[in-house]
Design a protein around this motif. Structure first.
Motif, PDB file in Angstrom:
ATOM      1  N   GLU A  53       9.994   9.273   9.600  1.00 38.43           N
ATOM      2  CA  GLU A  53      10.646  10.562   9.841  1.00 38.43           C
ATOM      3  C   GLU A  53       9.690  11.529  10.534  1.00 38.43           C
ATOM      4  OE1 GLU A  53      13.108  13.917   7.279  1.00 38.43           O
ATOM      5  OE2 GLU A  53      11.775  12.544   6.241  1.00 38.43           O
ATOM      6  N   MET A  54       8.459  11.601  10.051  1.00 38.84           N
ATOM      7  CA  MET A  54       7.465  12.494  10.656  1.00 38.84           C
ATOM      8  C   MET A  54       7.151  12.072  12.084  1.00 38.84           C
ATOM      9  SD  MET A  54       4.874  13.006   7.446  1.00 38.84           S
ATOM     10  CE  MET A  54       3.790  14.230   8.193  1.00 38.84           C
ATOM     11  N   ALA A  55       7.101  10.763  12.332  1.00 36.68           N
ATOM     12  CA  ALA A  55       6.805  10.272  13.673  1.00 36.68           C
ATOM     13  C   ALA A  55       7.925  10.626  14.652  1.00 36.68           C
ATOM     14  CB  ALA A  55       6.586   8.759  13.636  1.00 36.68           C
ATOM     15  N   TRP A  56       9.163  10.645  14.197  1.00 37.21           N
ATOM     16  CA  TRP A  56      10.293  10.999  15.054  1.00 37.21           C
ATOM     17  C   TRP A  56      10.373  12.501  15.319  1.00 37.21           C
ATOM     18  CZ3 TRP A  56      13.479   8.610  18.260  1.00 37.21           C
ATOM     19  CH2 TRP A  56      13.651   7.245  18.148  1.00 37.21           C
ATOM     20  N   GLU A  61      -1.862  13.518   5.838  1.00 35.18           N
ATOM     21  CA  GLU A  61      -1.044  13.246   4.651  1.00 35.18           C
ATOM     22  C   GLU A  61      -1.097  11.783   4.199  1.00 35.18           C
ATOM     23  OE1 GLU A  61       3.482  14.060   3.061  1.00 35.18           O
ATOM     24  OE2 GLU A  61       2.702  15.201   4.743  1.00 35.18           O
ATOM     25  N   TYR A  62      -1.163  10.847   5.170  1.00 34.95           N
ATOM     26  CA  TYR A  62      -1.061   9.428   4.815  1.00 34.95           C
ATOM     27  C   TYR A  62      -2.258   8.578   5.250  1.00 34.95           C
ATOM     28  CZ  TYR A  62       3.722  10.378   3.493  1.00 34.95           C
ATOM     29  OH  TYR A  62       4.834  10.882   2.865  1.00 34.95           O
ATOM     30  N   GLY A  63      -3.196   9.170   5.987  1.00 34.11           N
ATOM     31  CA  GLY A  63      -4.380   8.421   6.397  1.00 34.11           C
ATOM     32  C   GLY A  63      -4.141   7.455   7.548  1.00 34.11           C
ATOM     33  N   LEU A  64      -3.042   7.633   8.288  1.00 30.23           N
ATOM     34  CA  LEU A  64      -2.739   6.767   9.416  1.00 30.23           C
ATOM     35  C   LEU A  64      -2.985   7.513  10.722  1.00 30.23           C
ATOM     36  CD1 LEU A  64       0.682   5.257   8.261  1.00 30.23           C
ATOM     37  CD2 LEU A  64      -1.541   4.130   8.245  1.00 30.23           C
ATOM     38  N   ASN A  65      -3.871   6.958  11.566  1.00 32.45           N
ATOM     39  CA  ASN A  65      -4.085   7.577  12.873  1.00 32.45           C
ATOM     40  C   ASN A  65      -2.952   7.175  13.814  1.00 32.45           C
ATOM     41  OD1 ASN A  65      -4.651   4.983  13.756  1.00 32.45           O
ATOM     42  ND2 ASN A  65      -6.857   5.288  13.790  1.00 32.45           N
ATOM     43  N   MET A 121       0.826  -1.194   0.000  1.00 33.50           N
ATOM     44  CA  MET A 121       0.000   0.000   0.000  1.00 33.50           C
ATOM     45  C   MET A 121       0.874   1.264   0.000  1.00 33.50           C
ATOM     46  SD  MET A 121      -3.000   0.923   2.598  1.00 33.50           S
ATOM     47  CE  MET A 121      -3.838   2.435   2.510  1.00 33.50           C
ATOM     48  N   TYR A 122       1.868   1.304   0.872  1.00 30.91           N
ATOM     49  CA  TYR A 122       2.773   2.455   0.917  1.00 30.91           C
ATOM     50  C   TYR A 122       4.107   2.066   0.296  1.00 30.91           C
ATOM     51  CZ  TYR A 122      -0.552   4.483   4.159  1.00 30.91           C
ATOM     52  OH  TYR A 122      -1.681   4.982   4.721  1.00 30.91           O
ATOM     53  N   THR A 123       4.709   2.994  -0.410  1.00 29.82           N
ATOM     54  CA  THR A 123       6.030   2.745  -0.989  1.00 29.82           C
ATOM     55  C   THR A 123       7.084   2.815   0.117  1.00 29.82           C
ATOM     56  OG1 THR A 123       6.522   5.073  -1.419  1.00 29.82           O
ATOM     57  CG2 THR A 123       5.303   3.872  -3.142  1.00 29.82           C
ATOM     58  N   THR A 124       8.266   2.372  -0.211  1.00 29.42           N
ATOM     59  CA  THR A 124       9.382   2.457   0.735  1.00 29.42           C
ATOM     60  C   THR A 124       9.635   3.913   1.117  1.00 29.42           C
ATOM     61  OG1 THR A 124      10.344   0.477  -0.238  1.00 29.42           O
ATOM     62  CG2 THR A 124      11.804   1.838   1.085  1.00 29.42           C
ATOM     63  N   ALA A 125       9.527   4.808   0.146  1.00 34.89           N
ATOM     64  CA  ALA A 125       9.719   6.237   0.400  1.00 34.89           C
ATOM     65  C   ALA A 125       8.633   6.773   1.344  1.00 34.89           C
ATOM     66  CB  ALA A 125       9.721   7.018  -0.906  1.00 34.89           C
ATOM     67  N   ASP A 126       7.383   6.324   1.149  1.00 30.21           N
ATOM     68  CA  ASP A 126       6.287   6.744   2.035  1.00 30.21           C
ATOM     69  C   ASP A 126       6.549   6.291   3.465  1.00 30.21           C
ATOM     70  OD1 ASP A 126       4.820   7.920  -0.026  1.00 30.21           O
ATOM     71  OD2 ASP A 126       3.601   6.122  -0.366  1.00 30.21           O
ATOM     72  N   ILE A 127       6.933   5.037   3.620  1.00 28.61           N
ATOM     73  CA  ILE A 127       7.197   4.500   4.957  1.00 28.61           C
ATOM     74  C   ILE A 127       8.334   5.256   5.621  1.00 28.61           C
ATOM     75  CG2 ILE A 127       8.017   2.460   6.219  1.00 28.61           C
ATOM     76  CD1 ILE A 127       6.396   0.778   4.176  1.00 28.61           C
ATOM     77  N   SER A 128       9.365   5.542   4.855  1.00 32.10           N
ATOM     78  CA  SER A 128      10.495   6.309   5.374  1.00 32.10           C
ATOM     79  C   SER A 128      10.040   7.685   5.842  1.00 32.10           C
ATOM     80  CB  SER A 128      11.570   6.432   4.301  1.00 32.10           C
ATOM     81  OG  SER A 128      12.652   7.189   4.771  1.00 32.10           O
TER      82      SER A 128
END
Length: 82
Positions: free
Chosen positions: A12-15, A27-31, A1-8
């Motif tokens: 990064e945003m979570a950190w 941006e990504y639809g993840l709560n 569903m998410y590309t490697t770049a999306d996961i990266s």
């Protein structure tokens, strides 16, 4: 569903201290719970535990707890010039 770049980028945003979970949701639809699951899957156990301890006490990770004085999502000193 998410590309490697999306996961990266999600990791990064979570950190980032100033990037709230709501920005990741927008941006990504993840709560928040989905971000936690993704982080648990993608990081080493020790890195995940360090991240959880880090974000547990951060008011800046939640818009409703955040000071209205914080107007940007990231620190201007965060990204190094290339």
């Amino acid at each position: 569903m998410y590309t490697t770049a999306d996961i990266s980028r999600i990791i990064e945003m979570a950190w980032e201290d100033r990037t709230p979970f709501e920005a990741i949701l927008l941006e990504y639809g993840l709560n928040e719970s989905a971000v936690i699951r993704l982080m648990r899957q993608q990081l080493k156990k020790s890195s995940f535990e360090m991240w959880r301890k880090r974000v547990a006490g951060r008011n800046t990770k939640h818009l409703h707890k955040r000071s209205p004085d914080i107007l940007r999502a990231y620190c201007i000193r965060q990204y190094k010039p290339k």
